[in-house]
Design a protein around this motif. Sequence first.
Motif, mmCIF file in Angstrom:
data_model
loop_
_atom_site.group_PDB
_atom_site.id
_atom_site.type_symbol
_atom_site.label_atom_id
_atom_site.label_comp_id
_atom_site.label_asym_id
_atom_site.label_seq_id
_atom_site.Cartn_x
_atom_site.Cartn_y
_atom_site.Cartn_z
ATOM 1 N N UNK A 104 11.991 -89.629 -54.251
ATOM 2 C CA UNK A 104 10.512 -89.580 -53.752
ATOM 3 C C UNK A 104 9.778 -90.848 -54.102
ATOM 4 N N UNK A 105 9.433 -91.409 -53.138
ATOM 5 C CA UNK A 105 8.774 -92.712 -53.348
ATOM 6 C C UNK A 105 7.075 -92.663 -53.308
ATOM 7 N N UNK A 106 6.613 -91.558 -53.032
ATOM 8 C CA UNK A 106 4.991 -91.352 -52.825
ATOM 9 C C UNK A 106 4.779 -89.970 -52.891
ATOM 10 N N UNK A 107 3.504 -89.680 -53.594
ATOM 11 C CA UNK A 107 3.216 -88.393 -53.668
ATOM 12 C C UNK A 107 2.144 -88.034 -52.644
ATOM 13 N N UNK A 108 1.804 -87.021 -51.866
ATOM 14 C CA UNK A 108 0.686 -86.717 -51.318
ATOM 15 C C UNK A 108 -0.530 -86.736 -52.226
ATOM 16 N N UNK A 109 -1.647 -86.912 -51.613
ATOM 17 C CA UNK A 109 -2.952 -86.913 -52.602
ATOM 18 C C UNK A 109 -4.295 -86.876 -51.423
ATOM 19 N N UNK A 110 -5.365 -86.015 -52.066
ATOM 20 C CA UNK A 110 -6.660 -86.067 -51.351
ATOM 21 C C UNK A 110 -7.506 -87.361 -51.647
ATOM 22 N N UNK A 111 -8.439 -87.508 -50.945
ATOM 23 C CA UNK A 111 -9.332 -88.599 -51.468
ATOM 24 C C UNK A 111 -10.354 -88.348 -52.484
ATOM 25 N N UNK A 112 -10.911 -89.522 -53.168
ATOM 26 C CA UNK A 112 -12.013 -89.329 -54.149
ATOM 27 C C UNK A 112 -13.038 -90.195 -53.753
ATOM 28 N N UNK A 113 -14.236 -89.737 -53.787
ATOM 29 C CA UNK A 113 -15.438 -90.660 -53.565
ATOM 30 C C UNK A 113 -16.353 -90.812 -54.726
ATOM 31 N N UNK A 114 -16.867 -91.831 -55.042
ATOM 32 C CA UNK A 114 -17.661 -92.177 -56.226
ATOM 33 C C UNK A 114 -18.974 -92.750 -55.886
ATOM 34 N N UNK A 115 -20.123 -92.226 -56.549
ATOM 35 C CA UNK A 115 -21.405 -92.504 -56.438
ATOM 36 C C UNK A 115 -21.679 -94.214 -56.859
ATOM 37 N N UNK A 116 -22.490 -95.035 -56.382
ATOM 38 C CA UNK A 116 -22.728 -96.319 -56.671
ATOM 39 C C UNK A 116 -23.363 -96.265 -58.118
ATOM 40 N N UNK A 117 -22.890 -97.581 -58.713
ATOM 41 C CA UNK A 117 -23.644 -97.745 -60.127
ATOM 42 C C UNK A 117 -24.963 -97.623 -59.971
ATOM 43 N N UNK A 118 -25.827 -96.994 -60.842
ATOM 44 C CA UNK A 118 -27.034 -96.949 -60.962
ATOM 45 C C UNK A 118 -27.680 -96.016 -60.015
ATOM 46 N N UNK A 119 -27.055 -95.408 -59.229
ATOM 47 C CA UNK A 119 -27.350 -94.596 -58.046
ATOM 48 C C UNK A 119 -28.273 -93.218 -58.828
ATOM 49 N N UNK A 120 -27.803 -92.662 -59.790
ATOM 50 C CA UNK A 120 -28.294 -91.879 -60.709
ATOM 51 C C UNK A 120 -28.250 -92.123 -61.996
ATOM 52 N N UNK A 121 -29.321 -91.899 -62.812
ATOM 53 C CA UNK A 121 -29.259 -92.316 -64.121
ATOM 54 C C UNK A 121 -28.768 -90.974 -65.121
ATOM 55 N N UNK A 122 -29.099 -89.815 -64.680
ATOM 56 C CA UNK A 122 -28.860 -88.613 -65.294
ATOM 57 C C UNK A 122 -28.436 -87.625 -64.567
ATOM 58 N N UNK A 123 -28.059 -86.501 -65.235
ATOM 59 C CA UNK A 123 -27.665 -85.105 -64.177
ATOM 60 C C UNK A 123 -29.195 -84.491 -63.748
ATOM 61 N N UNK A 124 -30.239 -85.097 -64.555
ATOM 62 C CA UNK A 124 -31.570 -84.371 -63.972
ATOM 63 C C UNK A 124 -32.206 -85.004 -62.883
ATOM 64 N N UNK A 125 -31.509 -86.294 -62.584
ATOM 65 C CA UNK A 125 -32.308 -86.972 -61.437
ATOM 66 C C UNK A 125 -32.222 -86.073 -60.197
#
Length: 472
Positions: A104-125
């Motif tokens: 096995x040379x590579x496992x399949x995976x789904x993608x992951x997306x991350x928000x930009x730095x400073x886009x949100x300061x806290x979960x209450x934004x």
Amino acid sequence: MPLITSAGVGSGLDLESIIKASVDAENVPKLQMFASKQESLKVELSSLGEIKSAISKLKDTVEKLADPKNFGKRIANITQPSSGDIIKVTPTSDISVGNFKVAVTQLAQGSRAVSADGAFSSVDDVVSASGGTLTFAAGTDKSFNLNVTAGMTLGELRDAINADDTNFGVTANIINTGGAGGSKLVLSSNVTGSNNDLVVTSDSAELDAIETYDDTNNPSGGMTTADDDKARDAKMTIDGLEVVSSSNTFKDAVQDMTITALAVSGDETNGYDTAKLNIDYDRESVTKLIDSFIADYNNLIGNIGFQTRIGKPLNGDASMRSLDDQLVTALSTPLTNAGPFKSIFDIGLGINNEGYLEKSTLVRSLNEAMDNNFDDIGTAFAGENGVAKQLESLLGNYVDSDGLIKQRETNLNGQLDDLEDDVLNHEFRMASLEERLRKQYAGLDVLIAQMQQTQSYLGAQLANLPGFTKSK
């Protein structure tokens, strides 16, 4: 005139004993005969039940032997590399036996997306003041829409994504960095395979921070997918040949076999470890099935011998002798299209002097037959003219709903029902006989009582006559 129930009261005679003896003379022999016949019928039913149970058990095993699928199973023997388990395998009955080396040379995976730095300061934004619609998609056939309400916070958005009934497999999480990055929204998709990256779009500029872009095209500070986080295929080599799958399941990479990748086996620089895969006939399941057949066949032969011995209700029973003979005849069925096997006795089975089936090595052993002609063993049992097919039909004639044993059980139960009616009729006759005797003896009782009264009267009159002397 009411029936006198205590005979002999008037005469002083023991008429009750006379009546009882008269009734018993008629009643007791009949009741003994009924009891003896009932016991005989029940014992015969019990013996037939034992035989029927043994036949049914053998028939269940024979039906499995008559199914070609039970001889077509393959088993995967895997020697995993020292690094750990890297594959699991599901072969089908159509695959040829053989040996393979898999890495096995590579496992399949789904993608992951991350928000930009400073886009949100806290979960209450607040994500959007006025609201809008987010669309999540991966690949060509996976998508769902999410309504973002006015004033929804980042934490509420996460919960809404995870709880949406139409969500195809997107998971939202929030990571609080504790620094300038603030609170980051992380979206993970379970849709694997190259070019199946998660894409998020919206109908409102307020939701640009949730939209996805790759790491080279991020004009508005939206969510990005790094190269290592992109959806990708699984890859493995089979005997040095690379194969690719959009998931970790490789169906028919080797024809008629499914291989599931569990882990990458090493790396390209140091070389990939391989698992050794051997596909072989499932000899163990066939051996167990044949062993069960031998045991169940011998159980039936033993039951027939026990239930037909001297003193047993089936002693001399023609149908049991016929079944015994037919079993041997079925086992001796000439085989067709079964390779070198002309009869079932050519695959390593035999019948001993007592009629029991056993493994034999007179011609060849069962293991030898499996080594050289495994598929022909299946034909010997489950082929068009196979032994199991013959036995299945034979045994069905005895235990099916219209079979011989069922017919006999029905007949015996009918005789038991008739016997119960005979007992009731006999009890009625005995009651009538007792009533008649009581009427007859009641008249005699009255007559004797009257005669005794007359005797007493005459004796008293004579005693009063002059010169009459009572005899001493």
